[in-house]
Design a protein around this motif. Structure first.
Motif, PDB file in Angstrom:
ATOM      1  N   PRO A   1       9.442  17.243  21.801  1.00 59.39           N
ATOM      2  CA  PRO A   1       8.841  18.204  20.873  1.00 59.39           C
ATOM      3  C   PRO A   1       7.395  17.897  20.523  1.00 59.39           C
ATOM      4  CG  PRO A   1      10.511  16.833  19.777  1.00 59.39           C
ATOM      5  CD  PRO A   1      10.654  16.628  21.248  1.00 59.39           C
ATOM      6  N   HIS A   2       6.987  16.615  20.578  1.00 59.81           N
ATOM      7  CA  HIS A   2       5.587  16.276  20.297  1.00 59.81           C
ATOM      8  C   HIS A   2       4.638  17.054  21.194  1.00 59.81           C
ATOM      9  CE1 HIS A   2       6.232  12.045  18.331  1.00 59.81           C
ATOM     10  NE2 HIS A   2       6.806  13.029  17.669  1.00 59.81           N
ATOM     11  N   ALA A   3       5.013  17.172  22.467  1.00 62.33           N
ATOM     12  CA  ALA A   3       4.123  17.794  23.444  1.00 62.33           C
ATOM     13  C   ALA A   3       3.871  19.263  23.142  1.00 62.33           C
ATOM     14  CB  ALA A   3       4.704  17.635  24.841  1.00 62.33           C
ATOM     15  N   LEU A   4       4.846  19.915  22.520  1.00 60.47           N
ATOM     16  CA  LEU A   4       4.726  21.346  22.275  1.00 60.47           C
ATOM     17  C   LEU A   4       3.654  21.668  21.239  1.00 60.47           C
ATOM     18  CD1 LEU A   4       8.524  22.148  22.368  1.00 60.47           C
ATOM     19  CD2 LEU A   4       6.814  22.840  24.056  1.00 60.47           C
TER      20      LEU A   4
ATOM     21  N   SER B   1       7.225  22.418   9.940  1.00 54.89           N
ATOM     22  CA  SER B   1       6.197  21.646  10.643  1.00 54.89           C
ATOM     23  C   SER B   1       6.850  20.825  11.734  1.00 54.89           C
ATOM     24  CB  SER B   1       5.452  20.717   9.677  1.00 54.89           C
ATOM     25  OG  SER B   1       4.589  19.849  10.401  1.00 54.89           O
ATOM     26  N   GLN B   2       6.177  20.783  12.887  1.00 56.08           N
ATOM     27  CA  GLN B   2       6.662  19.930  13.972  1.00 56.08           C
ATOM     28  C   GLN B   2       6.531  18.446  13.622  1.00 56.08           C
ATOM     29  OE1 GLN B   2       5.719  21.685  18.101  1.00 56.08           O
ATOM     30  NE2 GLN B   2       4.021  22.379  16.851  1.00 56.08           N
ATOM     31  N   ASP B   3       5.712  18.148  12.628  1.00 52.74           N
ATOM     32  CA  ASP B   3       5.490  16.748  12.255  1.00 52.74           C
ATOM     33  C   ASP B   3       6.634  16.173  11.429  1.00 52.74           C
ATOM     34  OD1 ASP B   3       3.015  16.781  13.499  1.00 52.74           O
ATOM     35  OD2 ASP B   3       1.969  17.414  11.683  1.00 52.74           O
ATOM     36  N   PHE B   4       7.511  17.026  10.877  1.00 55.76           N
ATOM     37  CA  PHE B   4       8.543  16.529   9.960  1.00 55.76           C
ATOM     38  C   PHE B   4       9.466  15.514  10.611  1.00 55.76           C
ATOM     39  CE2 PHE B   4       8.593  20.460   6.950  1.00 55.76           C
ATOM     40  CZ  PHE B   4       7.374  20.064   6.460  1.00 55.76           C
ATOM     41  N   ILE B   5       9.721  15.688  11.907  1.00 56.50           N
ATOM     42  CA  ILE B   5      10.663  14.811  12.602  1.00 56.50           C
ATOM     43  C   ILE B   5      10.221  13.352  12.541  1.00 56.50           C
ATOM     44  CG2 ILE B   5       9.571  15.172  14.856  1.00 56.50           C
ATOM     45  CD1 ILE B   5      12.305  14.957  16.136  1.00 56.50           C
ATOM     46  N   ASP B   6       8.906  13.120  12.415  1.00 58.24           N
ATOM     47  CA  ASP B   6       8.391  11.754  12.385  1.00 58.24           C
ATOM     48  C   ASP B   6       7.681  11.432  11.077  1.00 58.24           C
ATOM     49  OD1 ASP B   6       9.094  10.807  15.048  1.00 58.24           O
ATOM     50  OD2 ASP B   6       7.714  12.350  15.750  1.00 58.24           O
TER      51      ASP B   6
ATOM     52  N   ILE C   1      15.444  22.751  -8.615  1.00 60.25           N
ATOM     53  CA  ILE C   1      15.808  23.154  -7.257  1.00 60.25           C
ATOM     54  C   ILE C   1      17.301  23.456  -7.242  1.00 60.25           C
ATOM     55  CG2 ILE C   1      15.941  22.449  -4.847  1.00 60.25           C
ATOM     56  CD1 ILE C   1      13.542  20.619  -5.375  1.00 60.25           C
ATOM     57  N   VAL C   2      17.627  24.727  -7.032  1.00 61.57           N
ATOM     58  CA  VAL C   2      19.025  25.157  -7.028  1.00 61.57           C
ATOM     59  C   VAL C   2      19.760  24.592  -5.822  1.00 61.57           C
ATOM     60  CG1 VAL C   2      20.558  27.169  -6.941  1.00 61.57           C
ATOM     61  CG2 VAL C   2      18.429  27.266  -8.264  1.00 61.57           C
ATOM     62  N   GLU C   3      19.091  24.580  -4.678  1.00 59.77           N
ATOM     63  CA  GLU C   3      19.705  24.106  -3.440  1.00 59.77           C
ATOM     64  C   GLU C   3      18.588  23.723  -2.486  1.00 59.77           C
ATOM     65  OE1 GLU C   3      22.330  22.657  -1.278  1.00 59.77           O
ATOM     66  OE2 GLU C   3      23.244  23.943  -2.804  1.00 59.77           O
ATOM     67  N   ILE C   4      18.880  22.791  -1.586  1.00 62.73           N
ATOM     68  CA  ILE C   4      17.915  22.392  -0.568  1.00 62.73           C
ATOM     69  C   ILE C   4      18.651  22.151   0.734  1.00 62.73           C
ATOM     70  CG2 ILE C   4      18.073  19.941  -1.220  1.00 62.73           C
ATOM     71  CD1 ILE C   4      15.088  19.718  -0.513  1.00 62.73           C
ATOM     72  N   SER C   5      18.047  22.578   1.826  1.00 66.74           N
ATOM     73  CA  SER C   5      18.614  22.284   3.147  1.00 66.74           C
ATOM     74  C   SER C   5      17.466  21.903   4.069  1.00 66.74           C
ATOM     75  CB  SER C   5      19.373  23.502   3.708  1.00 66.74           C
ATOM     76  OG  SER C   5      18.488  24.586   3.919  1.00 66.74           O
ATOM     77  N   SER C   6      17.784  21.158   5.110  1.00 62.19           N
ATOM     78  CA  SER C   6      16.715  20.698   5.997  1.00 62.19           C
ATOM     79  C   SER C   6      17.225  20.540   7.418  1.00 62.19           C
ATOM     80  CB  SER C   6      16.152  19.365   5.500  1.00 62.19           C
ATOM     81  OG  SER C   6      17.119  18.346   5.598  1.00 62.19           O
ATOM     82  N   SER C   7      16.279  20.646   8.348  1.00 64.36           N
ATOM     83  CA  SER C   7      16.518  20.298   9.743  1.00 64.36           C
ATOM     84  C   SER C   7      15.406  19.346  10.130  1.00 64.36           C
ATOM     85  CB  SER C   7      16.495  21.555  10.626  1.00 64.36           C
ATOM     86  OG  SER C   7      15.178  22.070  10.702  1.00 64.36           O
ATOM     87  N   GLN C   8      15.286  19.040  11.409  1.00 65.21           N
ATOM     88  CA  GLN C   8      14.257  18.095  11.827  1.00 65.21           C
ATOM     89  C   GLN C   8      12.865  18.698  11.805  1.00 65.21           C
ATOM     90  OE1 GLN C   8      15.328  15.125  14.919  1.00 65.21           O
ATOM     91  NE2 GLN C   8      17.075  16.450  15.304  1.00 65.21           N
ATOM     92  N   THR C   9      12.771  20.025  11.654  1.00 62.13           N
ATOM     93  CA  THR C   9      11.451  20.660  11.658  1.00 62.13           C
ATOM     94  C   THR C   9      11.209  21.579  10.466  1.00 62.13           C
ATOM     95  OG1 THR C   9      12.317  22.440  13.079  1.00 62.13           O
ATOM     96  CG2 THR C   9      11.217  20.578  14.172  1.00 62.13           C
ATOM     97  N   SER C  10      12.160  21.695   9.543  1.00 67.47           N
ATOM     98  CA  SER C  10      11.947  22.584   8.402  1.00 67.47           C
ATOM     99  C   SER C  10      12.735  22.118   7.180  1.00 67.47           C
ATOM    100  CB  SER C  10      12.338  24.027   8.747  1.00 67.47           C
ATOM    101  OG  SER C  10      13.728  24.132   8.970  1.00 67.47           O
ATOM    102  N   VAL C  11      12.227  22.514   6.020  1.00 68.13           N
ATOM    103  CA  VAL C  11      12.894  22.263   4.747  1.00 68.13           C
ATOM    104  C   VAL C  11      12.948  23.591   4.008  1.00 68.13           C
ATOM    105  CG1 VAL C  11      12.815  21.034   2.550  1.00 68.13           C
ATOM    106  CG2 VAL C  11      12.036  19.898   4.635  1.00 68.13           C
ATOM    107  N   VAL C  12      14.130  23.954   3.511  1.00 66.73           N
ATOM    108  CA  VAL C  12      14.301  25.218   2.781  1.00 66.73           C
ATOM    109  C   VAL C  12      14.691  24.890   1.342  1.00 66.73           C
ATOM    110  CG1 VAL C  12      15.521  27.421   2.657  1.00 66.73           C
ATOM    111  CG2 VAL C  12      15.045  26.386   4.893  1.00 66.73           C
ATOM    112  N   LEU C  13      13.916  25.427   0.402  1.00 66.25           N
ATOM    113  CA  LEU C  13      14.154  25.206  -1.022  1.00 66.25           C
ATOM    114  C   LEU C  13      14.584  26.512  -1.677  1.00 66.25           C
ATOM    115  CD1 LEU C  13      10.857  23.248  -1.830  1.00 66.25           C
ATOM    116  CD2 LEU C  13      13.074  22.253  -1.300  1.00 66.25           C
ATOM    117  N   PHE C  14      15.602  26.447  -2.521  1.00 70.56           N
ATOM    118  CA  PHE C  14      16.013  27.584  -3.338  1.00 70.56           C
ATOM    119  C   PHE C  14      15.737  27.235  -4.797  1.00 70.56           C
ATOM    120  CE2 PHE C  14      18.663  27.832   0.485  1.00 70.56           C
ATOM    121  CZ  PHE C  14      18.539  29.175   0.838  1.00 70.56           C
ATOM    122  N   VAL C  15      14.926  28.055  -5.464  1.00 69.88           N
ATOM    123  CA  VAL C  15      14.585  27.833  -6.869  1.00 69.88           C
ATOM    124  C   VAL C  15      14.789  29.128  -7.638  1.00 69.88           C
ATOM    125  CG1 VAL C  15      12.879  26.071  -6.263  1.00 69.88           C
ATOM    126  CG2 VAL C  15      12.135  28.438  -6.588  1.00 69.88           C
TER     127      VAL C  15
END
Length: 406
Positions: free
Chosen positions: A220-223, A351-356, A375-389
């Motif tokens: 993914p860095h290369a992308l 962000s692609q940088d989140f993974i590192d 923050i009512v709820e939070i979810s994340s993956s290796q490239t994004s963070v989702v906040l519910f407020v």
């Protein structure tokens, strides 16, 4: 004719026969009148062997500078063999390593995960362009860089692919071709499912998410360095033909690094379904999601707990979702009740940088905590963070999160 940047991975130059096949594929394109720049990784397993020797001989006493110099020998050997093989086929070629005057990739002083100086690298790439215009095929070390003091650095994981996409951008190439040990991107790992199929096309965004979750075809860095104006594809080395179709990489959708925050335009409602230990009961989650899908109600997020499942839907769909899910609750023994909660805002940070980036969630949420935004709820993956407020806090939270990204 436009410029082609062809990157050959370690497996594709794993022995003499493969190197000759790879070199012939480059010469074939050159004979068609195309201008070709080659980027080469270390010969298969060479770097791993160097690291084993270093570990046995020196252990952790080796410095980062020394280690960068040692591992660079894999690529510096590859370019010499590859370039010589091209010349044996009757075409002028020159290898380009960090000690060459034409070396383009200039970085900071981080020896093992260097950051590229784009402005200087673009300027230095003009020497590669001059070689191409003179009818020479440059063979460039992948993965390596050089700092302003002339010391060798490395680009970290995915380094050779980074070199290929970076040179593609700097040289305004027509196409970047990643030559690897598979014919392209597959629908899943063919070693695990024989029904896996090759994809004709995949977007940068899809490829990035696939790569961050374990696909080994492209790091993914290369992308980050993929220019949307330049064609790119992944092909297998076995056919020995750079014009063979593989998997085309489309995009990205814009020319900026994918680092952004967005907020939904409409409020989202929270619906909580509860039941004793429902997390251990099979089929409960599918009943909820299938019911909403049947009624064409989109789900923006799902949160599960030992005794509850929470779904996030558009406020405009919330009353209907509440009604249809109530029918599921009253007809399912393992469920007891549900509630329709308050209006909330959804903020997505990508962000692609989140993974590192260790501590990225803390960095994003800290300004909200200081401003006493719950923050009512939070979810994340290796490239994004989702906040519910809470909806009333949405715009303020959004501005605070954007401030973190600057």
């Amino acid at each position: 004719m436009g410029i082609i940047v062809a990157k050959f991975g370690g497996t594709s130059v794993g022995n003499g026969e493969r190197i000759k096949k790879a070199a012939q594929s480059v010469v074939n394109e050159y004979m068609k009148g195309k201008k070709v720049v080659v980027v080469v990784s270390a010969i298969n397993k060479t770097t791993d062997e160097f690291l084993k020797i270093v570990d046995t001989a020196m252990g952790k006493s080796i410095t980062d500078k020394q280690l960068a110099e040692v591992v660079s020998m894999g690529e510096m050997t590859s370019v010499r063999i590859f370039s010589s093989t091209i010349e044996s086929l009757g075409v002028k070629s020159e290898y380009v390593d960090p000690y060459a005057d034409a070396w383009p990739v200039i970085t900071d002083n981080n020896f093992l995960s260097a950051k590229i100086n784009f402005e200087v690298t673009e300027d230095k790439s003009s020497k590669i362009k001059e070689m191409i215009d003179e009818g020479i095929i440059p063979v460039v070390c992948g993965y390596l860089g050089k700092n302003e003091s002339g010391n060798i650095t490395t680009l970290g994981r995915g380094g050779s692919d980074i070199t290929a996409f970076l040179l593609g951008h700097c040289l305004k190439a027509e196409e970047v071709i990643i030559v690897t040990d598979v014919d392209g991107v597959m629908s899943t790992d063919p070693n695990k499912l024989l029904s896996a199929k090759k994809l004709d096309k995949i977007s940068v965004e899809e490829m990035r998410d696939l790569a961050t979750h374990g696909a080994q075809v492209l790091h993914p860095h290369a992308l980050k360095y993929k220019d949307p104006k330049i064609d790119a594809k992944i092909i297998g080395y076995e056919k020995g033909d750079l014009s063979t179709p593989g998997t085309e990489i489309i995009g990205p959708s814009n020319n900026e690094l994918l680092k952004c925050a967005t907020i939904n335009n409409e409020p989202i409602s929270v619906i909580a379904v509860v039941g004793e230990e429902i997390l251990t009961k099979s089929g409960i989650l599918s009943k909820i999601t299938d019911t909403l899908a049947k009624h064409k109600i989109n789900i923006y997020g799902i949160s599960t707990g030992q005794n509850s499942i929470t779904v996030f839907v558009n406020k405009s769909d919330s009353d209907r979702a509440h009604e249809v899910l109530h029918e599921v609750v009253v007809t399912t023994d393992d469920l007891s009740s549900l509630s329709l909660g308050r209006e909330i805002a959804m903020i997505t940070v990508a962000s692609q940088d989140f993974i590192d980036t260790p501590g990225v969630i803390a960095e994003i949420t800290e300004p909200l905590q200081k401003s006493k935004i719950n923050i009512v709820e939070i979810s994340s993956s290796q490239t994004s963070v989702v906040l519910f407020v809470d909806w009333d806090d949405g715009n303020k939270a959004y501005e605070l999160v954007k401030g973190v990204l600057k």
